[in-house]
Structures are given as structure tokens and as C-alpha cells.
Scaffold this motif. Structure first.
Motif, short mmCIF file in Angstrom:
data_model
loop_
_atom_site.label_atom_id
_atom_site.label_comp_id
_atom_site.label_asym_id
_atom_site.label_seq_id
_atom_site.Cartn_x
_atom_site.Cartn_y
_atom_site.Cartn_z
N ASN A 168 0.86 -1.19 0.00
CA ASN A 168 0.00 0.00 0.00
C ASN A 168 0.89 1.24 0.00
OD1 ASN A 168 -1.80 2.08 0.41
ND2 ASN A 168 -2.89 1.09 2.11
N ALA A 169 1.10 1.82 -1.17
CA ALA A 169 2.07 2.92 -1.30
C ALA A 169 1.69 4.14 -0.46
CB ALA A 169 2.20 3.33 -2.77
N THR A 170 0.39 4.40 -0.31
CA THR A 170 0.00 5.56 0.49
C THR A 170 0.12 5.27 1.99
OG1 THR A 170 -2.35 4.89 0.55
CG2 THR A 170 -1.64 6.28 -1.29
N CYS A 171 0.06 3.97 2.33
CA CYS A 171 0.21 3.55 3.73
C CYS A 171 -0.80 4.23 4.66
CB CYS A 171 1.63 3.79 4.22
SG CYS A 171 2.78 2.58 3.59
N ALA A 172 -1.99 4.52 4.14
CA ALA A 172 -3.02 5.08 5.01
C ALA A 172 -3.56 4.01 5.94
CB ALA A 172 -4.14 5.68 4.17
N VAL A 173 -3.65 2.78 5.43
CA VAL A 173 -4.10 1.64 6.22
C VAL A 173 -3.24 0.44 5.86
CG1 VAL A 173 -6.48 2.46 6.39
CG2 VAL A 173 -5.81 0.97 4.50
N VAL A 174 -3.31 -0.56 6.70
CA VAL A 174 -2.62 -1.83 6.41
C VAL A 174 -3.69 -2.85 6.05
CG1 VAL A 174 -1.16 -3.66 7.34
CG2 VAL A 174 -0.74 -1.28 7.99
N ASP A 175 -3.62 -3.39 4.83
CA ASP A 175 -4.63 -4.36 4.41
C ASP A 175 -4.34 -5.73 5.02
OD1 ASP A 175 -2.54 -5.42 2.95
OD2 ASP A 175 -3.22 -4.59 1.03
N GLU A 176 -5.17 -6.71 4.68
CA GLU A 176 -5.03 -8.03 5.28
C GLU A 176 -3.71 -8.70 4.92
OE1 GLU A 176 -6.95 -9.34 7.63
OE2 GLU A 176 -7.92 -7.39 7.56
N ASP A 177 -3.24 -8.48 3.67
CA ASP A 177 -1.95 -9.04 3.27
C ASP A 177 -0.82 -8.44 4.11
OD1 ASP A 177 -3.05 -10.66 1.35
OD2 ASP A 177 -2.73 -9.25 -0.30
N GLY A 178 -0.93 -7.13 4.36
CA GLY A 178 0.07 -6.46 5.17
C GLY A 178 0.07 -6.98 6.60
N LYS A 179 -1.11 -7.21 7.15
CA LYS A 179 -1.21 -7.73 8.51
C LYS A 179 -0.64 -9.14 8.60
CE LYS A 179 -5.23 -4.98 9.87
NZ LYS A 179 -6.67 -5.01 10.21
N LYS A 180 -0.89 -9.93 7.56
CA LYS A 180 -0.34 -11.28 7.53
C LYS A 180 1.18 -11.23 7.50
CE LYS A 180 -0.45 -15.61 4.91
NZ LYS A 180 -0.96 -16.28 3.69
N GLU A 181 1.72 -10.30 6.70
CA GLU A 181 3.16 -10.11 6.61
C GLU A 181 3.74 -9.71 7.96
OE1 GLU A 181 6.62 -9.86 3.98
OE2 GLU A 181 4.57 -10.38 3.48
N LEU A 182 3.05 -8.79 8.64
CA LEU A 182 3.49 -8.35 9.96
C LEU A 182 3.51 -9.51 10.95
CD1 LEU A 182 1.74 -4.92 10.68
CD2 LEU A 182 4.19 -5.38 10.72
N LYS A 183 2.43 -10.28 10.96
CA LYS A 183 2.30 -11.38 11.92
C LYS A 183 3.39 -12.41 11.73
CE LYS A 183 -1.35 -13.83 14.32
NZ LYS A 183 -2.81 -14.09 14.36
N GLU A 184 3.77 -12.65 10.47
CA GLU A 184 4.82 -13.62 10.18
C GLU A 184 6.20 -13.09 10.59
OE1 GLU A 184 4.40 -14.35 6.04
OE2 GLU A 184 2.68 -15.69 6.27
N ALA A 185 6.37 -11.78 10.50
CA ALA A 185 7.69 -11.18 10.75
C ALA A 185 7.96 -10.90 12.23
CB ALA A 185 7.83 -9.88 9.96
N LEU A 186 6.90 -10.63 12.99
CA LEU A 186 7.08 -10.20 14.38
C LEU A 186 6.78 -11.32 15.36
CD1 LEU A 186 5.29 -6.73 14.17
CD2 LEU A 186 7.69 -7.26 13.68
N SER A 187 7.28 -11.17 16.57
CA SER A 187 6.91 -12.09 17.64
C SER A 187 5.46 -11.78 18.04
CB SER A 187 7.83 -11.90 18.85
OG SER A 187 7.57 -10.65 19.47
N ALA A 188 4.86 -12.71 18.77
CA ALA A 188 3.47 -12.51 19.19
C ALA A 188 3.33 -11.24 20.03
CB ALA A 188 2.98 -13.73 19.99
#
Length: 216
Positions: A168-188
Motif C-alpha cells: 500500500n504505497a499511500t500507507c493510510a491503512v494496512v490491508d489483510e496481506d500487510g497484517k499477515k506479513e506483519l504477523k509472520e515477521a514479528l513475535s506474538a
């Protein structure tokens, strides 16, 4: 009766002072624990920072054009593996600073402005930044920083890894794909921190760090 009233008032005042002291002490512990988690989070995150020459409408417009051009270049030239690993993203950026600077300068030349760009990988302080229901807490993060000219204008930033800039180039929100990416990259614990910051602070205040971990 008067003596009893005075004693009651004194007891209430002592109780209030003790309660305020305990709450202040607890908040200091919470802030320290949150700071530790933010520092841990910072190791898993790589951000992108563009600073405009000035706050004029034209320089702010150019800033966004540089942003788009640099992101387009990175998306076209980085492999999927390089975009899905923080160290690989940083390593690619460090070895392509010249290309990224040249990409930004092409926009500046096309816009016929006298100033030029400077790209660097550095540690920057960022205030709290919200993307819809995701919030990255304030603190120091490593970032690709592109300074346009004197860099006296308002800046723009997003997160290169996990690759929210690309989803999401504007980065106004994080879509579901972005959230999935975050969850995979970060600890709980880190993921909870960015997705439920206020609840996270309340939980740590009342129950402590160990309870926060158990409830993930």
C-alpha cells in the motif's frame, strides 16, 4: 468527633499519596517494559523516510513523486526473498544507495529544481505512526532516508520491511496481506504491541509482562 474527622482526613490523604506513588511506580515499569519491546520490534522493522526540501506545495508534491519512483525501482529490482527478510532488505538497500539516489535525482531533474537527493541507511527517531488499526510506537528505527535538498520540509515514511510500502504505497491503512506479513515477521508480543497498543498498555499495567505473554 473533630479529632476522628481529622484522623480520617489524614488517613485518606496518606492512602491517596500511597496509591498515587504506587501507580506512578507501576507506570514507570510499564514504560520501561514497553521501551524494551519497542527496541526488540525495531530490530525486526526497516522503514523508509523521505524528507522534502521545504513545505512549499511544489516541494511537497515532488517529495511524493520521489517516493513513488524509488518504491517502483525497489519493487522492480528486489527479489521476493530480499523483500521478505529484514537483513536482506537492509543489505540490498546499502548496496544500491547510488541507484536509489540516481532514481530520486531523475525526478528532481525532470521537475527542474536546483537541489538534489541524498540516500542513506541510518537510525532515525520516529514518533507514533498509525496506519488504520496498526500503530508503530515511537522510538529509534533503522531506515532508508532520502533527503531532498536541505531537507527542511515535512517528511513522509512507511515500512519497507515488513513490506507495507509495497502492499500500500499511500500507507493510510494496512490491508489483510500487510497484517499477515506483519504477523509472520514479528513475535506474538511485538505483533500485539502494534495492533492493540492501548489495550497492550492497560494489560501490562495491571497484569505485567508475563501475563501479556501468556494471553497471546
Amino acid at each position: 468527633m473533630k479529632r476522628e474527622t481529622i484522623c480520617l482526613i489524614i488517613a485518606c490523604l496518606i492512602s491517596f499519596i500511597l496509591t498515587a506513588g504506587i501507580m506512578n511506580w507501576r507506570m514507570e515499569i510499564v514504560h520501561a517494559e514497553l521501551s524494551d519491546t519497542q527496541q526488540s520490534l525495531a530490530k525486526e522493522v526497516f522503514r523508509f523516510h523521505v524528507i522534502a526540501e521545504s513545505d512549499s506545495a511544489n516541494d511537497q508534491r515532488i517529495k511524493l513523486k520521489v517516493r513513488d519512483a524509488v518504491l517502483k525501482y525497489m519493487k522492480a529490482h528486489m527479489t521476493r526473498a530480499e523483500r521478505r527478510d529484514a537483513k536482506a532488505t537492509k543489505a540490498w538497500t546499502l548496496t544500491h544507495k547510488k541507484e536509489l539516489t540516481d532514481t530520486a535525482d531523475k525526478i528532481l531533474k525532470k521537475e527542474k529544481v536546483s537541489y538534489r537527493a541524498k540516500a542513506e541507511v541510518t537510525t532515525c527517531y520516529f514518533p507514533d505512526k498509525r496506519y488504520g488499526d496498526i500503530i508503530f510506537p515511537e522510538g529509534n528505527y533503522e531506515a532508508l532516508r532520502i533527503v531532498l535538498g536541505k531537507g527542511n520540509g515535512h517528511n513522509w515514511w512507511c515500512v519497507l520491511y515488513p513490506n507495507l510500502c509495497f502492499t500500500n504505497a499511500t500507507c493510510a491503512v494496512v490491508d489483510e496481506d500487510g497484517k499477515k506479513e506483519l504477523k509472520e515477521a514479528l513475535s506474538a508480543e511485538e505483533y500485539e504491541m502494534v495492533t492493540a497498543t492501548s489495550e497492550f498498555k492497560i494489560k501490562w499495567f495491571f497484569f505485567g509482562k508475563d501475563h501479556a505473554k501468556e494471553s497471546d
